[in-house]
Design a protein around this motif. Sequence first.
Motif, PDB file in Angstrom:
ATOM      1  N   ASP A  75       0.942  -1.133   0.108  1.00 30.02           N
ATOM      2  CA  ASP A  75       0.142   0.096  -0.003  1.00 30.02           C
ATOM      3  C   ASP A  75       0.927   1.220  -0.013  1.00 30.02           C
ATOM      4  O   ASP A  75       0.717   2.283  -0.546  1.00 30.02           O
ATOM      5  N   VAL A  76       1.940   1.146   0.742  1.00 32.16           N
ATOM      6  CA  VAL A  76       2.807   2.398   0.674  1.00 32.16           C
ATOM      7  C   VAL A  76       3.539   2.657  -0.532  1.00 32.16           C
ATOM      8  O   VAL A  76       3.531   3.829  -0.869  1.00 32.16           O
ATOM      9  N   ARG A  77       3.729   1.524  -1.405  1.00 32.05           N
ATOM     10  CA  ARG A  77       4.641   1.818  -2.550  1.00 32.05           C
ATOM     11  C   ARG A  77       3.788   2.365  -3.661  1.00 32.05           C
ATOM     12  O   ARG A  77       3.699   3.319  -4.418  1.00 32.05           O
ATOM     13  N   ARG A  78       2.192   1.847  -3.447  1.00 29.98           N
ATOM     14  CA  ARG A  78       1.299   2.294  -4.386  1.00 29.98           C
ATOM     15  C   ARG A  78       0.812   3.885  -4.202  1.00 29.98           C
ATOM     16  O   ARG A  78       0.739   4.545  -5.087  1.00 29.98           O
ATOM     17  N   VAL A  79       0.609   4.228  -3.171  1.00 27.47           N
ATOM     18  CA  VAL A  79       0.335   5.596  -2.667  1.00 27.47           C
ATOM     19  C   VAL A  79       1.286   6.466  -3.049  1.00 27.47           C
ATOM     20  O   VAL A  79       1.154   7.686  -3.486  1.00 27.47           O
ATOM     21  N   ALA A  81       3.787   6.112  -5.213  1.00 24.67           N
ATOM     22  CA  ALA A  81       3.732   6.126  -6.908  1.00 24.67           C
ATOM     23  C   ALA A  81       2.486   7.170  -7.049  1.00 24.67           C
ATOM     24  O   ALA A  81       2.814   7.963  -8.215  1.00 24.67           O
ATOM     25  N   ALA A  82       1.254   7.176  -6.681  1.00 26.85           N
ATOM     26  CA  ALA A  82       0.221   7.933  -7.016  1.00 26.85           C
ATOM     27  C   ALA A  82       0.637   9.386  -6.653  1.00 26.85           C
ATOM     28  O   ALA A  82       0.091  10.455  -7.376  1.00 26.85           O
ATOM     29  N   LEU A  83       1.230   9.518  -5.651  1.00 26.76           N
ATOM     30  CA  LEU A  83       1.222  11.041  -5.035  1.00 26.76           C
ATOM     31  C   LEU A  83       2.567  11.632  -6.127  1.00 26.76           C
ATOM     32  O   LEU A  83       2.568  12.994  -6.403  1.00 26.76           O
ATOM     33  N   THR A  89       2.391  17.780  -7.345  1.00 26.81           N
ATOM     34  CA  THR A  89       3.532  17.550  -6.381  1.00 26.81           C
ATOM     35  C   THR A  89       5.006  17.722  -6.960  1.00 26.81           C
ATOM     36  O   THR A  89       5.172  17.710  -8.074  1.00 26.81           O
ATOM     37  N   SER A  90       5.517  18.459  -6.094  1.00 30.85           N
ATOM     38  CA  SER A  90       6.817  18.964  -6.210  1.00 30.85           C
ATOM     39  C   SER A  90       8.072  17.798  -5.653  1.00 30.85           C
ATOM     40  O   SER A  90       9.007  17.339  -6.303  1.00 30.85           O
ATOM     41  N   SER A  91       7.648  17.318  -4.468  1.00 29.73           N
ATOM     42  CA  SER A  91       8.638  16.316  -4.090  1.00 29.73           C
ATOM     43  C   SER A  91       7.789  15.583  -2.888  1.00 29.73           C
ATOM     44  O   SER A  91       6.525  16.072  -2.196  1.00 29.73           O
ATOM     45  N   VAL A  92       8.248  14.254  -2.645  1.00 31.56           N
ATOM     46  CA  VAL A  92       7.457  13.440  -1.575  1.00 31.56           C
ATOM     47  C   VAL A  92       8.622  12.788  -0.659  1.00 31.56           C
ATOM     48  O   VAL A  92       9.610  12.272  -1.027  1.00 31.56           O
ATOM     49  N   LYS A 147      -9.063  10.177  -1.568  1.00 33.53           N
ATOM     50  CA  LYS A 147      -9.799   8.984  -2.249  1.00 33.53           C
ATOM     51  C   LYS A 147      -8.781   7.598  -2.525  1.00 33.53           C
ATOM     52  O   LYS A 147      -9.202   6.681  -3.074  1.00 33.53           O
ATOM     53  N   LEU A 148      -7.590   7.837  -2.286  1.00 34.46           N
ATOM     54  CA  LEU A 148      -6.870   6.938  -2.621  1.00 34.46           C
ATOM     55  C   LEU A 148      -6.829   5.655  -1.489  1.00 34.46           C
ATOM     56  O   LEU A 148      -6.873   5.862  -0.339  1.00 34.46           O
ATOM     57  N   PRO A 149      -6.750   4.179  -1.979  1.00 36.15           N
ATOM     58  CA  PRO A 149      -7.052   3.342  -1.190  1.00 36.15           C
ATOM     59  C   PRO A 149      -5.827   3.253   0.140  1.00 36.15           C
ATOM     60  O   PRO A 149      -4.591   3.726  -0.211  1.00 36.15           O
ATOM     61  N   LYS A 150      -6.382   3.021   1.348  1.00 39.87           N
ATOM     62  CA  LYS A 150      -5.647   3.243   2.586  1.00 39.87           C
ATOM     63  C   LYS A 150      -5.126   4.437   3.101  1.00 39.87           C
ATOM     64  O   LYS A 150      -4.374   4.431   3.843  1.00 39.87           O
TER      65      LYS A 150
END
Length: 303
Positions: A75-79, A81-83, A89-92, A147-150
Amino acid sequence: MKTWLRVHRLALADATRRIAAQPLASTLAIGVIALAVALPVLALALVGSVSRATMGLDTDPHVNVFLALDATDEDVRRVEAALKAHAETSSVRFVSRTTALEELKSTSHLAELLANLDRNPLPHAFSVRTKTSDAARLGAARAEWSKLPKVDQVSAEFEWAEKISHWTRFAERALAGLAIMLAAAVLFIVGHLIRLQVLTMKDEIEVSQLIGATAADVRRPFIYHGFLQGLAAGLAAVGLAGLVVAWLNSELLALTSSYAYEFKVVFLDTPTAMAVVLAVASLAIAGAWLSVSRELKQFSGRI
């Protein structure tokens, strides 16, 4: 040079004698000026303390995205990637729940309490730097990320820090306006007090001018009178404001002792305090000079 020093020494002695001859009136005059000056000095210390506190706050546009407690590594990797793929988005930056717990232990008084917990109560989170601080665009991005899962919660905590920073800058401008008004008040108060002194010595001044005293000779003792009053008022104002700040800090210490963050009112540093005292003395000199010069012109017209 000796003559110059002698006339100034005599003028200073004469001004000191006049102040000592009227202790009650002199004390009241110094007290009024000191109170007028102490208010902006105290306000300057308060605004400066708030400004220092807000300098440590992060006011760059960013959004915190908190995941649900049961979010997995997938879930962390998927979120993430979406961010990163989002247009705003400038940086995460990812903050794991373990890192968040360690940071909380090191920056709060809750380390002992947190160490006794059976499990880590903090979620994984992302701090997302955005390309814009526009409220509408940020609102749209927050709505999409919510709305992203998790994803459990999305917050933009920089907004309140930015508002505090704006209010601090407004307070600094308002303080500058107040200082100008009170400077004019010091000029008026000292000028009025010196004018009363001049009027009570009207006959003596006119006689001295008839026998050859220059305007500078007449003006000099009054200038020193104003200088001594301003110097005493400046010192009293700084001392009074310092006492109020010490009292405020004792009250704040009692109020915030149970919180993780301690707020303290920082008083003026020595150069600034000396500048305030010299500024008040200079204003008093200017007020005395203007008042005496005005009255001497009127005397000269009648002689």
